[in-house]
Design a protein around this motif. Structure first.
Motif, PDB file in Angstrom:
ATOM      1  N   LEU A  66      36.057 -11.243  45.500  1.00  0.00           N
ATOM      2  CA  LEU A  66      37.271 -12.028  45.254  1.00  0.00           C
ATOM      3  C   LEU A  66      36.835 -12.949  44.254  1.00  0.00           C
ATOM      4  CD1 LEU A  66      38.753 -12.623  48.847  1.00  0.00           C
ATOM      5  CD2 LEU A  66      39.876 -11.399  47.146  1.00  0.00           C
ATOM      6  N   GLN A  67      35.597 -13.709  44.555  1.00  0.00           N
ATOM      7  CA  GLN A  67      35.295 -14.650  43.511  1.00  0.00           C
ATOM      8  C   GLN A  67      35.209 -14.111  41.989  1.00  0.00           C
ATOM      9  OE1 GLN A  67      31.757 -17.667  44.419  1.00  0.00           O
ATOM     10  NE2 GLN A  67      31.243 -17.059  42.759  1.00  0.00           N
ATOM     11  N   LEU A  68      34.649 -12.885  42.031  1.00  0.00           N
ATOM     12  CA  LEU A  68      34.595 -12.201  40.582  1.00  0.00           C
ATOM     13  C   LEU A  68      35.958 -12.218  39.977  1.00  0.00           C
ATOM     14  CD1 LEU A  68      31.692  -9.672  41.065  1.00  0.00           C
ATOM     15  CD2 LEU A  68      31.457 -11.701  40.081  1.00  0.00           C
ATOM     16  N   ALA A  69      36.972 -12.000  40.960  1.00  0.00           N
ATOM     17  CA  ALA A  69      38.266 -11.527  40.407  1.00  0.00           C
ATOM     18  C   ALA A  69      38.930 -13.058  40.164  1.00  0.00           C
ATOM     19  CB  ALA A  69      39.226 -10.777  41.418  1.00  0.00           C
ATOM     20  N   GLY A  70      38.208 -13.874  40.447  1.00  0.00           N
ATOM     21  CA  GLY A  70      38.856 -15.428  40.225  1.00  0.00           C
ATOM     22  C   GLY A  70      40.014 -15.684  41.287  1.00  0.00           C
ATOM     23  N   ARG A  71      39.982 -14.765  42.557  1.00  0.00           N
ATOM     24  CA  ARG A  71      40.889 -14.788  43.597  1.00  0.00           C
ATOM     25  C   ARG A  71      40.377 -15.436  44.984  1.00  0.00           C
ATOM     26  NH1 ARG A  71      45.419 -12.340  43.340  1.00  0.00           N
ATOM     27  NH2 ARG A  71      45.937 -13.357  45.195  1.00  0.00           N
ATOM     28  N   GLY A  72      39.732 -16.618  44.685  1.00  0.00           N
ATOM     29  CA  GLY A  72      39.250 -17.256  45.835  1.00  0.00           C
ATOM     30  C   GLY A  72      40.415 -17.853  46.850  1.00  0.00           C
ATOM     31  N   ASP A  73      41.396 -17.647  46.274  1.00  0.00           N
ATOM     32  CA  ASP A  73      42.634 -18.394  46.971  1.00  0.00           C
ATOM     33  C   ASP A  73      42.804 -17.312  48.208  1.00  0.00           C
ATOM     34  OD1 ASP A  73      43.420 -16.629  44.680  1.00  0.00           O
ATOM     35  OD2 ASP A  73      45.381 -16.573  45.882  1.00  0.00           O
ATOM     36  N   VAL A  74      42.340 -16.073  48.181  1.00  0.00           N
ATOM     37  CA  VAL A  74      42.726 -15.068  49.209  1.00  0.00           C
ATOM     38  C   VAL A  74      41.951 -15.499  50.502  1.00  0.00           C
ATOM     39  CG1 VAL A  74      43.111 -12.644  50.060  1.00  0.00           C
ATOM     40  CG2 VAL A  74      43.299 -13.321  47.644  1.00  0.00           C
ATOM     41  N   PRO A  75      42.390 -15.577  51.640  1.00  0.00           N
ATOM     42  CA  PRO A  75      41.772 -16.034  52.726  1.00  0.00           C
ATOM     43  C   PRO A  75      40.929 -14.682  53.415  1.00  0.00           C
ATOM     44  CG  PRO A  75      43.900 -16.194  53.518  1.00  0.00           C
ATOM     45  CD  PRO A  75      43.884 -15.714  51.934  1.00  0.00           C
ATOM     46  N   VAL A  76      39.737 -14.891  53.873  1.00  0.00           N
ATOM     47  CA  VAL A  76      38.903 -14.059  54.429  1.00  0.00           C
ATOM     48  C   VAL A  76      38.562 -14.377  55.894  1.00  0.00           C
ATOM     49  CG1 VAL A  76      36.804 -12.482  54.370  1.00  0.00           C
ATOM     50  CG2 VAL A  76      38.058 -13.033  52.142  1.00  0.00           C
ATOM     51  N   ALA A  77      38.895 -13.403  57.044  1.00  0.00           N
ATOM     52  CA  ALA A  77      38.361 -13.612  58.422  1.00  0.00           C
ATOM     53  C   ALA A  77      37.425 -12.904  58.810  1.00  0.00           C
ATOM     54  CB  ALA A  77      39.642 -13.660  59.199  1.00  0.00           C
ATOM     55  N   VAL A  78      36.364 -13.158  59.561  1.00  0.00           N
ATOM     56  CA  VAL A  78      35.450 -12.423  60.058  1.00  0.00           C
ATOM     57  C   VAL A  78      36.168 -11.644  61.077  1.00  0.00           C
ATOM     58  CG1 VAL A  78      33.376 -11.895  61.113  1.00  0.00           C
ATOM     59  CG2 VAL A  78      33.584 -13.710  59.378  1.00  0.00           C
ATOM     60  N   GLY A  79      35.957 -10.301  61.462  1.00  0.00           N
ATOM     61  CA  GLY A  79      36.692  -9.706  62.546  1.00  0.00           C
ATOM     62  C   GLY A  79      35.459  -9.185  63.617  1.00  0.00           C
ATOM     63  N   CYS A  80      35.748  -8.142  64.211  1.00  0.00           N
ATOM     64  CA  CYS A  80      34.985  -7.818  65.267  1.00  0.00           C
ATOM     65  C   CYS A  80      33.529  -6.954  64.807  1.00  0.00           C
ATOM     66  CB  CYS A  80      35.825  -6.563  66.161  1.00  0.00           C
ATOM     67  SG  CYS A  80      37.330  -7.255  66.761  1.00  0.00           S
ATOM     68  N   GLY A  81      32.781  -7.581  65.377  1.00  0.00           N
ATOM     69  CA  GLY A  81      31.214  -7.246  65.002  1.00  0.00           C
ATOM     70  C   GLY A  81      30.845  -5.986  65.798  1.00  0.00           C
ATOM     71  N   ASP A  82      31.669  -5.791  66.644  1.00  0.00           N
ATOM     72  CA  ASP A  82      31.211  -4.365  67.881  1.00  0.00           C
ATOM     73  C   ASP A  82      32.680  -3.771  67.853  1.00  0.00           C
ATOM     74  OD1 ASP A  82      28.399  -4.966  67.944  1.00  0.00           O
ATOM     75  OD2 ASP A  82      29.326  -6.689  69.391  1.00  0.00           O
ATOM     76  N   PRO A  83      32.278  -2.306  68.133  1.00  0.00           N
ATOM     77  CA  PRO A  83      33.584  -1.445  68.659  1.00  0.00           C
ATOM     78  C   PRO A  83      34.037  -1.956  69.943  1.00  0.00           C
ATOM     79  CG  PRO A  83      31.548  -0.367  68.818  1.00  0.00           C
ATOM     80  CD  PRO A  83      31.218  -1.460  68.030  1.00  0.00           C
ATOM     81  N   LEU A  84      35.210  -1.503  70.438  1.00  0.00           N
ATOM     82  CA  LEU A  84      35.743  -1.796  71.714  1.00  0.00           C
ATOM     83  C   LEU A  84      34.757  -1.316  73.006  1.00  0.00           C
ATOM     84  CD1 LEU A  84      39.615  -0.639  71.661  1.00  0.00           C
ATOM     85  CD2 LEU A  84      38.501  -3.060  71.089  1.00  0.00           C
ATOM     86  N   VAL A  85      34.025  -0.142  72.702  1.00  0.00           N
ATOM     87  CA  VAL A  85      33.086   0.528  73.543  1.00  0.00           C
ATOM     88  C   VAL A  85      31.711   0.404  72.705  1.00  0.00           C
ATOM     89  CG1 VAL A  85      32.422   2.295  74.859  1.00  0.00           C
ATOM     90  CG2 VAL A  85      34.804   1.616  74.903  1.00  0.00           C
ATOM     91  N   GLY A  86      30.611  -0.100  73.411  1.00  0.00           N
ATOM     92  CA  GLY A  86      29.300   0.121  72.797  1.00  0.00           C
ATOM     93  C   GLY A  86      29.018  -1.083  71.777  1.00  0.00           C
ATOM     94  N   GLU A  87      28.148  -0.810  70.762  1.00  0.00           N
ATOM     95  CA  GLU A  87      27.607  -1.709  69.804  1.00  0.00           C
ATOM     96  C   GLU A  87      27.494  -1.352  68.520  1.00  0.00           C
ATOM     97  OE1 GLU A  87      24.201  -3.389  71.497  1.00  0.00           O
ATOM     98  OE2 GLU A  87      24.894  -4.306  73.017  1.00  0.00           O
ATOM     99  N   PHE A  88      27.662  -2.194  67.535  1.00  0.00           N
ATOM    100  CA  PHE A  88      27.629  -1.965  66.120  1.00  0.00           C
ATOM    101  C   PHE A  88      25.945  -1.218  65.769  1.00  0.00           C
ATOM    102  CE2 PHE A  88      25.773  -3.742  61.902  1.00  0.00           C
ATOM    103  CZ  PHE A  88      26.525  -3.022  61.292  1.00  0.00           C
ATOM    104  N   ALA A  89      26.204  -0.017  65.319  1.00  0.00           N
ATOM    105  CA  ALA A  89      24.867   0.834  65.219  1.00  0.00           C
ATOM    106  C   ALA A  89      23.963   0.422  63.902  1.00  0.00           C
ATOM    107  CB  ALA A  89      25.200   2.053  65.547  1.00  0.00           C
TER     108      ALA A  89
END
Ligand code: BDR
Ligand code: CA
Length: 329
Positions: free
Chosen positions: A53-76
């Motif tokens: 986004l910064q490269l595009a000059g679009r730092g205005d677009v908000p970014v949220a961190v989402g789920c780090g793992d699936p509903l069942v199990g873990e990020f592999a």
């Protein structure tokens, strides 16, 4: 007026193409982006997204961190052999410290908030595992009432999978979430491997992107160098499939589906060899696409034309539409 879009991604190389395409598309406005585990960790995905986004000059677009793992199990551990250890093909992007922060809310809360701010208008484009969407549905089951449609890259209807013989990565990395999304009461357009593998970017296209004066377009061209190596085994030459940007282009309307029946879709959530398969009921389609009564998932099996020329044209159009660029690759 541009249509408001929430974009959910595991920023990887083809996610980056999709992001660049959306930023270059006047038909839509990105009102929020959520990251999710997948090609990289959710935190890395958010960092990559902020950098792009910064490269595009679009730092205005908000970014949220989402789920780090699936509903069942873990990020592999992601797919470093496909997207590089940093998810963006090992290219380095210098970031302003001030531009580096995701917002405080998580991606599911961001999606719910945006749905309340744009009721009946918000569209979702999801190009990673569907965990954030499933969590948002758990937190507020009325979410589908406020969403125009969900367009998701994922699944394999009549072709093999790409992480198992039947499972495509986005669905296979969280089958339970995918099942929650396809069974919710909102219109879903599923863009599976059947068609994303038929839309291919060639070396000549990549060279055009690398020659752009726009930092984001150029960065996308450069990271594709890594992705092209991965696809030699699939296509027998350096090129790449266009998974995530095809979902973006179909959602925006820059590409049109040619064969896309609405049919019953179930995701296999068992623990057997079928886990993660998108079981699409495509019976009765031999004489042409037939929408099945009550089916809310449209499965895109073929497109009108090819995405590559259209996408390259859009990404090169950045040269004239983004004056606020201040970072370099
Ligand atoms: C999907 O998996 C990821 O590696 C890509 O970014 C794309 O979303 C393709 O199966
Ligand atoms: Ca992706």
């Amino acid at each position: 007026m541009p249509r408001p879009v929430y974009f959910d991604c595991d920023t990887g190389i083809d996610d980056s193409m999709a992001l660049a395409y959306l930023l270059a598309s006047p038909e839509v406005e990105l009102v929020g982006i959520g990251s999710v585990h997948g090609n990289v960790s959710a935190a890395q995905g958010a960092g990559n997204t902020l950098a792009l986004l910064q490269l595009a000059g679009r730092g205005d677009v908000p970014v949220a961190v989402g789920c780090g793992d699936p509903l069942v199990g873990e990020f592999a551990g992601g797919a470093p052999h496909v997207h590089g250890s940093n998810g963006i093909g090992e290219i380095e992007v210098e970031l302003d410290e001030a531009a580096r922060m995701p917002v405080a809310e998580d991606a599911a809360d961001m999606l719910l908030r945006l749905s309340n701010e744009h009721p009946g208008e918000l569209e979702i484009i999801a190009v990673g595992p569907l965990t954030n969407l499933a969590v948002a549905l758990q937190r507020d089951p009325s979410l589908p009432e406020r969403i125009v449609r969900v367009t998701a890259m994922g699944g394999a209807a009549l072709v093999p999978g790409n992480i198992t013989c039947v499972a495509e990565a986005n669905i296979g990395h969280d089958p339970e979430a995918a099942q929650a999304v396809v069974s919710a009461a909102w219109p879903v357009t599923l863009v599976p491997l059947d068609t994303t593998l038929e839309n291919v970017l060639e070396e000549a296209d990549r060279e055009k992107l690398c020659a752009s004066r726009h930092p984001l377009t150029r960065a996308v061209g450069e990271m594709l160098d890594f992705y092209f190596d991965f696809y030699v085994a699939e296509y027998g030459r350096r090129c790449s499939a266009l998974h995530d940007p095809l979902a973006a282009a179909l959602a925006v309307g820059g590409m049109r589906p040619r064969v896309a029946p609405a049919v019953p879709v179930e995701v296999d959530v068992t623990d057997g060899p079928g886990r993660g398969q998108t079981v699409c009921d495509l019976r009765g389609q031999r004489q042409g696409p037939v929408d099945r009564p009550g089916a809310n998932v449209r499965v895109v099996l073929a497109t009108e034309g090819q995405l590559a020329p259209h996408m390259v044209e859009r990404l090169l159009s950045f040269e004239t539409v983004s004056p606020g660029v201040h970072a370099a690759v």
